[in-house]
Design a protein around this motif. Structure first.
Motif, PDB file in Angstrom:
ATOM      1  N   GLY A  28       0.811  -1.213   0.000  1.00  0.00           N
ATOM      2  CA  GLY A  28       0.000   0.000   0.000  1.00  0.00           C
ATOM      3  C   GLY A  28       0.846   1.265   0.000  1.00  0.00           C
ATOM      4  O   GLY A  28       0.542   2.225  -0.713  1.00  0.00           O
ATOM      5  N   MET A  29       1.929   1.267   0.798  1.00  0.00           N
ATOM      6  CA  MET A  29       2.795   2.451   0.833  1.00  0.00           C
ATOM      7  C   MET A  29       3.512   2.645  -0.499  1.00  0.00           C
ATOM      8  O   MET A  29       3.622   3.774  -0.995  1.00  0.00           O
ATOM      9  CB  MET A  29       3.799   2.335   1.979  1.00  0.00           C
ATOM     10  CG  MET A  29       3.169   2.500   3.346  1.00  0.00           C
ATOM     11  SD  MET A  29       4.346   2.535   4.711  1.00  0.00           S
ATOM     12  CE  MET A  29       4.824   0.822   4.821  1.00  0.00           C
ATOM     13  N   MET A  30       3.997   1.557  -1.102  1.00  0.00           N
ATOM     14  CA  MET A  30       4.663   1.685  -2.399  1.00  0.00           C
ATOM     15  C   MET A  30       3.682   2.117  -3.483  1.00  0.00           C
ATOM     16  O   MET A  30       4.013   2.923  -4.354  1.00  0.00           O
ATOM     17  CB  MET A  30       5.337   0.365  -2.783  1.00  0.00           C
ATOM     18  CG  MET A  30       6.561   0.056  -1.972  1.00  0.00           C
ATOM     19  SD  MET A  30       7.479  -1.374  -2.560  1.00  0.00           S
ATOM     20  CE  MET A  30       6.317  -2.685  -2.276  1.00  0.00           C
ATOM     21  N   GLU A 128       5.568   1.664  10.994  1.00  0.00           N
ATOM     22  CA  GLU A 128       5.396   1.118   9.653  1.00  0.00           C
ATOM     23  C   GLU A 128       3.963   0.623   9.451  1.00  0.00           C
ATOM     24  O   GLU A 128       3.348   0.884   8.414  1.00  0.00           O
ATOM     25  CB  GLU A 128       6.379  -0.031   9.428  1.00  0.00           C
ATOM     26  CG  GLU A 128       6.257  -0.673   8.067  1.00  0.00           C
ATOM     27  CD  GLU A 128       7.152  -1.878   7.883  1.00  0.00           C
ATOM     28  OE1 GLU A 128       7.434  -2.191   6.718  1.00  0.00           O
ATOM     29  OE2 GLU A 128       7.567  -2.502   8.876  1.00  0.00           O
ATOM     30  N   LEU A 129       3.415  -0.055  10.445  1.00  0.00           N
ATOM     31  CA  LEU A 129       2.046  -0.553  10.334  1.00  0.00           C
ATOM     32  C   LEU A 129       1.038   0.595  10.268  1.00  0.00           C
ATOM     33  O   LEU A 129       0.096   0.556   9.470  1.00  0.00           O
ATOM     34  CB  LEU A 129       1.717  -1.475  11.502  1.00  0.00           C
ATOM     35  CG  LEU A 129       2.378  -2.848  11.467  1.00  0.00           C
ATOM     36  CD1 LEU A 129       2.135  -3.581  12.769  1.00  0.00           C
ATOM     37  CD2 LEU A 129       1.893  -3.656  10.290  1.00  0.00           C
ATOM     38  N   ASN A 130       1.229   1.622  11.075  1.00  0.00           N
ATOM     39  CA  ASN A 130       0.299   2.756  11.053  1.00  0.00           C
ATOM     40  C   ASN A 130       0.342   3.491   9.712  1.00  0.00           C
ATOM     41  O   ASN A 130      -0.695   3.852   9.159  1.00  0.00           O
ATOM     42  CB  ASN A 130       0.594   3.711  12.198  1.00  0.00           C
ATOM     43  CG  ASN A 130       0.183   3.147  13.535  1.00  0.00           C
ATOM     44  OD1 ASN A 130      -0.698   2.302  13.614  1.00  0.00           O
ATOM     45  ND2 ASN A 130       0.829   3.596  14.598  1.00  0.00           N
ATOM     46  N   ASN A 131       1.537   3.719   9.193  1.00  0.00           N
ATOM     47  CA  ASN A 131       1.658   4.375   7.887  1.00  0.00           C
ATOM     48  C   ASN A 131       1.081   3.499   6.788  1.00  0.00           C
ATOM     49  O   ASN A 131       0.452   3.992   5.855  1.00  0.00           O
ATOM     50  CB  ASN A 131       3.109   4.715   7.592  1.00  0.00           C
ATOM     51  CG  ASN A 131       3.621   5.844   8.455  1.00  0.00           C
ATOM     52  OD1 ASN A 131       2.873   6.730   8.832  1.00  0.00           O
ATOM     53  ND2 ASN A 131       4.898   5.805   8.763  1.00  0.00           N
ATOM     54  N   GLY A 132       1.309   2.200   6.881  1.00  0.00           N
ATOM     55  CA  GLY A 132       0.770   1.286   5.888  1.00  0.00           C
ATOM     56  C   GLY A 132      -0.740   1.205   5.924  1.00  0.00           C
ATOM     57  O   GLY A 132      -1.400   1.147   4.885  1.00  0.00           O
ATOM     58  N   ARG A 133      -1.311   1.217   7.117  1.00  0.00           N
ATOM     59  CA  ARG A 133      -2.773   1.209   7.231  1.00  0.00           C
ATOM     60  C   ARG A 133      -3.371   2.466   6.600  1.00  0.00           C
ATOM     61  O   ARG A 133      -4.390   2.416   5.909  1.00  0.00           O
ATOM     62  CB  ARG A 133      -3.183   1.110   8.687  1.00  0.00           C
ATOM     63  CG  ARG A 133      -2.892  -0.250   9.296  1.00  0.00           C
ATOM     64  CD  ARG A 133      -3.074  -0.234  10.790  1.00  0.00           C
ATOM     65  NE  ARG A 133      -2.684  -1.506  11.383  1.00  0.00           N
ATOM     66  CZ  ARG A 133      -2.301  -1.644  12.639  1.00  0.00           C
ATOM     67  NH1 ARG A 133      -2.235  -0.588  13.451  1.00  0.00           N
ATOM     68  NH2 ARG A 133      -1.956  -2.816  13.105  1.00  0.00           N
ATOM     69  N   LEU A 134      -2.733   3.590   6.840  1.00  0.00           N
ATOM     70  CA  LEU A 134      -3.195   4.841   6.237  1.00  0.00           C
ATOM     71  C   LEU A 134      -3.077   4.783   4.708  1.00  0.00           C
ATOM     72  O   LEU A 134      -3.983   5.203   3.988  1.00  0.00           O
ATOM     73  CB  LEU A 134      -2.395   6.023   6.789  1.00  0.00           C
ATOM     74  CG  LEU A 134      -2.766   7.392   6.256  1.00  0.00           C
ATOM     75  CD1 LEU A 134      -4.203   7.747   6.625  1.00  0.00           C
ATOM     76  CD2 LEU A 134      -1.805   8.432   6.797  1.00  0.00           C
ATOM     77  N   ALA A 135      -1.979   4.246   4.207  1.00  0.00           N
ATOM     78  CA  ALA A 135      -1.789   4.150   2.755  1.00  0.00           C
ATOM     79  C   ALA A 135      -2.804   3.219   2.115  1.00  0.00           C
ATOM     80  O   ALA A 135      -3.262   3.464   0.993  1.00  0.00           O
ATOM     81  CB  ALA A 135      -0.374   3.658   2.453  1.00  0.00           C
ATOM     82  N   MET A 136      -3.196   2.166   2.829  1.00  0.00           N
ATOM     83  CA  MET A 136      -4.198   1.253   2.269  1.00  0.00           C
ATOM     84  C   MET A 136      -5.575   1.906   2.184  1.00  0.00           C
ATOM     85  O   MET A 136      -6.364   1.550   1.331  1.00  0.00           O
ATOM     86  CB  MET A 136      -4.277  -0.027   3.101  1.00  0.00           C
ATOM     87  CG  MET A 136      -3.094  -0.958   2.879  1.00  0.00           C
ATOM     88  SD  MET A 136      -3.321  -2.578   3.608  1.00  0.00           S
ATOM     89  CE  MET A 136      -3.185  -2.226   5.353  1.00  0.00           C
ATOM     90  N   LEU A 137      -5.838   2.848   3.062  1.00  0.00           N
ATOM     91  CA  LEU A 137      -7.131   3.559   2.977  1.00  0.00           C
ATOM     92  C   LEU A 137      -7.161   4.452   1.773  1.00  0.00           C
ATOM     93  O   LEU A 137      -8.108   4.632   1.102  1.00  0.00           O
ATOM     94  CB  LEU A 137      -7.371   4.388   4.235  1.00  0.00           C
ATOM     95  CG  LEU A 137      -7.650   3.594   5.503  1.00  0.00           C
ATOM     96  CD1 LEU A 137      -7.772   4.531   6.679  1.00  0.00           C
ATOM     97  CD2 LEU A 137      -8.921   2.772   5.359  1.00  0.00           C
TER      98      LEU A 137
END
Length: 137
Positions: A28-30, A128-137
């Motif tokens: 998601g972040m990428m 990393e998990l928090n940023n990734g969760r945000l990116a997936m939204l």
């Protein structure tokens, strides 16, 4: 775990859920960065004289000669991740993570950013998990 997926699960199942979450967060972040860069900047594939585009057709416009190496690199990296983290299907039950494997830790740290002590590692992983969760939204 707001939805309670981790309740009453074994350590192996919890590691499998965390592995899925970490990998989806990284993708998601990428994808978020790739979408912004691909749609907002001129690239070699599109040509340097093309400005900002609004369409969601990045993948369709890229030639197969560029996509094939990209897909092969993704396939190769996934095969390495699977061989390091997962038990071979013939030697045990399916979807089993190795006992010595920590979810998401594939041993790739070229810049030496992984903290050595457990507290700093937990903070970095939570970020990393928090940023990734945000990116997936």
């Amino acid at each position: 775990d707001p939805l309670g997926f981790g309740k009453n699960t074994s350590l192996s199942a919890a590691k499998r859920l965390r592995e899925a979450e970490v990998m989806h967060c990284r993708v998601g972040m990428m994808a978020f960065v790739g979408y912004l860069v691909g749609e907002s900047t001129p690239t070699i594939t599109y040509g340097t004289d093309i400005g900002h585009t609004i369409g969601n057709n990045q993948l369709a416009e890229v030639s197969p000669s560029v996509l094939l190496p990209l897909f092969l690199a993704i396939n190769f990296s996934e095969a390495i991740r699977a061989s390091r983290g997962w038990v071979e299907p013939g030697s045990g039950s399916l979807f089993t993570i190795r006992e010595t494997y920590y979810p998401g830790d594939i041993g790739f740290d070229p810049f030496g950013l992984k903290p050595t002590n457990a507290k700093d590692f937990a903070e970095m992983q939570e970020g990393e998990l928090n940023n990734g969760r945000l990116a997936m939204l």
